[in-house]
Write a protein that holds these residues in place. Structure first.
Motif, PDB file in Angstrom:
ATOM      1  N   GLN A 102      35.660  51.925  -7.564  1.00 10.68           N
ATOM      2  CA  GLN A 102      34.651  51.547  -8.245  1.00 10.68           C
ATOM      3  C   GLN A 102      33.291  52.705  -7.351  1.00 10.68           C
ATOM      4  O   GLN A 102      31.961  52.863  -8.641  1.00 10.68           O
ATOM      5  CB  GLN A 102      34.025  50.143  -7.458  1.00 10.68           C
ATOM      6  CG  GLN A 102      35.652  48.914  -8.422  1.00 10.68           C
ATOM      7  CD  GLN A 102      36.710  49.380  -7.348  1.00 10.68           C
ATOM      8  OE1 GLN A 102      36.479  49.738  -6.464  1.00 10.68           O
ATOM      9  NE2 GLN A 102      37.176  48.689  -8.179  1.00 10.68           N
TER      10      GLN A 102
ATOM     11  N   HIS B  11      30.557  54.387 -10.302  1.00 14.20           N
ATOM     12  CA  HIS B  11      29.062  54.819 -10.265  1.00 14.20           C
ATOM     13  C   HIS B  11      28.740  56.145  -9.883  1.00 14.20           C
ATOM     14  O   HIS B  11      27.347  56.495  -9.942  1.00 14.20           O
ATOM     15  CB  HIS B  11      28.336  53.044  -9.255  1.00 14.20           C
ATOM     16  CG  HIS B  11      28.858  51.887  -8.975  1.00 14.20           C
ATOM     17  ND1 HIS B  11      28.120  51.312 -10.622  1.00 14.20           N
ATOM     18  CD2 HIS B  11      29.511  51.049  -8.470  1.00 14.20           C
ATOM     19  CE1 HIS B  11      28.291  50.261 -10.847  1.00 14.20           C
ATOM     20  NE2 HIS B  11      29.511  49.544  -9.838  1.00 14.20           N
TER      21      HIS B  11
ATOM     22  N   ASN C   4      30.261  45.613 -10.109  1.00 14.94           N
ATOM     23  CA  ASN C   4      31.444  45.867 -10.600  1.00 14.94           C
ATOM     24  C   ASN C   4      32.032  44.310 -11.121  1.00 14.94           C
ATOM     25  O   ASN C   4      32.911  43.688 -10.415  1.00 14.94           O
ATOM     26  CB  ASN C   4      32.076  45.697  -8.863  1.00 14.94           C
ATOM     27  CG  ASN C   4      31.595  46.918  -8.271  1.00 14.94           C
ATOM     28  OD1 ASN C   4      31.812  48.200  -8.897  1.00 14.94           O
ATOM     29  ND2 ASN C   4      30.213  46.933  -7.456  1.00 14.94           N
TER      30      ASN C   4
END
Length: 199
Positions: A90, A94, A117
């Motif tokens: 995650q 990003h 998320n």
């Protein structure tokens, strides 16, 4: 929830001031394994405050993060901490050339700045049980490896099936301590979304 958060903080404070006592201490077993030493070091909680099936305890702050990592709820708003590698994917998603969160980290100064998320979730631990005898009973050093493997798989499946019968829980049997002990974990069947990421 406040009692759980205070208990988690107490563990960090107490163990932060002691020598490293490395190892994996399961909430289910800490009363048997470490409570005497913890009390001698000034720990104030009872074993039941760490793990209790029928009452609120630190166990209720433990989550299965994503695909299987452990996390801990540390605030009454649901702030969760876990190991860096558990949220690596995650964090990577990003990241960009302008914002390399993998190298520079990220801190949301407000809820509005938190990063979503949508495919990440947690499940809460309901209870744990040592099922070593159910899984390894009768298996000896002389048991052929292939037979041993088949027995463990079959017994694990039967144990999880029995554990969730008539419930809405999810059950998992996992080996720990190099396959010398097996533990059944019952988890909530609802996946709770992790909508934000703070590293």
């Amino acid at each position: 929830m406040k009692r759980i958060v205070i208990g988690v903080l107490a563990l960090f404070i107490i163990f932060g001031n002691l020598r490293a006592d490395e190892g994996m201490w399961l909430p289910l077993l800490v009363g048997k394994q470490k409570m005497k030493e913890m009390k001698a070091s000034g720990f104030k909680l009872k074993a039941e405050d760490i793990y209790s099936i029928n009452h609120n305890s630190l166990k209720d702050a433990i989550v299965q993060f994503g695909g299987g990592c452990t996390g801990e709820v540390i605030s009454d708003e649901g702030l969760i901490i876990t190991n860096h590698h558990c949220g690596y994917r995650q964090i990577q998603e990003h990241s960009s050339l302008e914002h390399n969160y993998l190298e520079d980290g990220f801190w949301a100064m407000s809820k509005r700045e938190e990063l979503s998320n949508p495919n990440l979730s947690v499940k809460f631990l309901v209870r744990m049980e040592d099922v070593t005898e159910k899984i390894l009973g009768g298996i000896t050093m002389e048991t052929p490896e292939e037979e041993r493997g088949k027995l463990i798989i079959a017994r694990s499946a039967a144990t999880t099936k029995l554990a969730i019968e008539g419930t809405n829980f999810i059950a998992e049997v996992k080996p720990l301590f190099y396959g010398n002990q097996y533990f059944l974990s019952l988890l909530s069947d609802k996946k709770i979304p992790v909508e934000t990421l703070v590293e």
